[in-house]
Design a protein around this motif. Structure first.
Motif, short mmCIF file in Angstrom:
data_model
loop_
_atom_site.label_atom_id
_atom_site.label_comp_id
_atom_site.label_asym_id
_atom_site.label_seq_id
_atom_site.Cartn_x
_atom_site.Cartn_y
_atom_site.Cartn_z
N SER A 1 0.84 -1.20 0.00
CA SER A 1 0.00 0.00 0.00
C SER A 1 0.88 1.24 0.00
O SER A 1 1.97 1.25 0.57
CB SER A 1 -0.91 0.02 1.23
OG SER A 1 -1.70 1.20 1.25
N ALA A 2 0.33 2.30 -0.60
CA ALA A 2 1.03 3.59 -0.64
C ALA A 2 0.85 4.36 0.68
O ALA A 2 1.44 5.42 0.86
CB ALA A 2 0.52 4.43 -1.80
N ASN A 3 0.02 3.83 1.59
CA ASN A 3 -0.16 4.47 2.90
C ASN A 3 -0.18 3.38 3.98
O ASN A 3 -0.23 2.20 3.67
CB ASN A 3 -1.44 5.31 2.92
CG ASN A 3 -2.67 4.48 2.61
OD1 ASN A 3 -3.04 3.60 3.38
ND2 ASN A 3 -3.30 4.74 1.46
N THR B 1 -4.25 0.99 6.16
CA THR B 1 -5.05 -0.19 5.82
C THR B 1 -6.28 0.23 5.00
O THR B 1 -6.59 1.42 4.93
CB THR B 1 -5.52 -1.04 7.03
OG1 THR B 1 -6.71 -0.48 7.60
CG2 THR B 1 -4.43 -1.17 8.09
N GLN C 1 -5.83 8.71 3.84
CA GLN C 1 -6.19 7.98 2.63
C GLN C 1 -6.10 6.48 2.89
O GLN C 1 -5.08 5.98 3.35
CB GLN C 1 -5.20 8.37 1.53
CG GLN C 1 -5.40 7.71 0.21
CD GLN C 1 -6.76 8.03 -0.41
OE1 GLN C 1 -7.66 7.20 -0.35
NE2 GLN C 1 -6.89 9.22 -0.96
N HIS C 2 -7.17 5.74 2.56
CA HIS C 2 -7.17 4.29 2.72
C HIS C 2 -7.11 3.54 1.40
O HIS C 2 -7.00 2.31 1.40
CB HIS C 2 -8.41 3.85 3.51
CG HIS C 2 -8.41 4.31 4.94
ND1 HIS C 2 -7.91 3.54 5.95
CD2 HIS C 2 -8.81 5.47 5.50
CE1 HIS C 2 -8.03 4.20 7.10
NE2 HIS C 2 -8.58 5.39 6.85
N ASN C 3 -7.25 4.23 0.25
CA ASN C 3 -7.04 3.57 -1.04
C ASN C 3 -5.57 3.16 -1.11
O ASN C 3 -4.68 4.01 -1.01
CB ASN C 3 -7.40 4.52 -2.18
CG ASN C 3 -7.15 3.89 -3.55
OD1 ASN C 3 -6.09 3.33 -3.80
ND2 ASN C 3 -8.14 3.96 -4.42
N PRO C 4 -5.30 1.87 -1.30
CA PRO C 4 -3.90 1.40 -1.20
C PRO C 4 -2.98 1.89 -2.31
O PRO C 4 -1.77 1.71 -2.22
CB PRO C 4 -4.05 -0.13 -1.22
CG PRO C 4 -5.37 -0.40 -1.86
CD PRO C 4 -6.25 0.76 -1.50
N LEU C 5 -3.54 2.52 -3.34
CA LEU C 5 -2.71 3.05 -4.43
C LEU C 5 -2.34 4.52 -4.23
O LEU C 5 -1.59 5.08 -5.03
CB LEU C 5 -3.44 2.91 -5.78
CG LEU C 5 -3.77 1.49 -6.22
CD1 LEU C 5 -4.56 1.52 -7.52
CD2 LEU C 5 -2.48 0.68 -6.40
N ILE C 6 -2.85 5.14 -3.18
CA ILE C 6 -2.73 6.59 -3.04
C ILE C 6 -2.13 6.95 -1.69
O ILE C 6 -2.54 6.43 -0.65
CB ILE C 6 -4.11 7.28 -3.20
CG1 ILE C 6 -4.83 6.77 -4.46
CG2 ILE C 6 -3.94 8.79 -3.26
CD1 ILE C 6 -6.25 7.35 -4.63
#
Lengths: 121, 121
Positions: free
Chosen positions: A114-116, A119, B35-40
């Motif tokens: 993930s980028a963050n 979760t 942010q929880h979107n794993p691409l961002i």
């Protein structure tokens, strides 16, 4: 109404995911029951046909929202697929007169990276 | 509050998806923005880095729900991937004091066939 609808939708969801599809419909669902999950046919029979897919998996409900006659569940599933991280799922239910009559969902496998750090929940 | 939060979250969503990320944050978002979107990545910079992914795509919001400080959007996207049928997406926003401060989503490619005639929407 929204809080009562939350209780009804969650009770329906738990009964179905525990394999008690007939009880779930007897107690909490109306007719017709419109299904928007593309893998499942309409009505009780649709859920009966795929119920082992659900009972072989496990679900943790993270958030429940309601707005008028709609209830929204945000959940973490394990066992719907071989993905060891499981899936992020949102279910949307529409109720009429205290009975669940329509269902939509969106299901996404949780990626390995993930980028963050937050979760998907 | 819920109706106002719907307006704020939809305005934020539209501004971001139209590529106006700085305006979106100036007008509608708070700090920090989780942010929880794993691409961002978190925050405005995270969305700035992926904004062409959004502006090259198009989105039709089908439903908007709100419950207290959360707003939920159910949308049909085209162009996020090569899938000609597009994706079903649910976005969940959390607001604090009228500003968007947290975002989750779930994204599913729409399959070619379905067990029902109801579409994913």
């Amino acid at each position: 109404m929204s809080e009562t609808n939350k209780d009804i939708a969650v009770a329906f969801y738990k009964a179905v995911t525990e394999g008690r599809v007939e009880d779930a419909f007897l107690l909490y669902a109306g007719t017709p029951y419109l299904q928007h999950n593309p893998l499942i046919e309409d009505g009780m029979e649709g859920l009966r046909k795929i119920v082992t897919w659900l009972t072989d998996a496990r679900c943790e409900i993270k958030r429940v929202f309601a707005d008028g006659d709609h209830v929204i569940l945000h959940s973490h599933w394990h066992g719907l697929s071989d993905n060891p991280r499981g899936e992020a799922v949102v279910d949307i239910f529409r109720l009429e007169g205290g009975k669940v009559v329509e269902h939509w969902d969106v299901i996404q496998p949780i990626p390995e990276t993930s980028a963050n750090i937050n979760t998907m929940f």
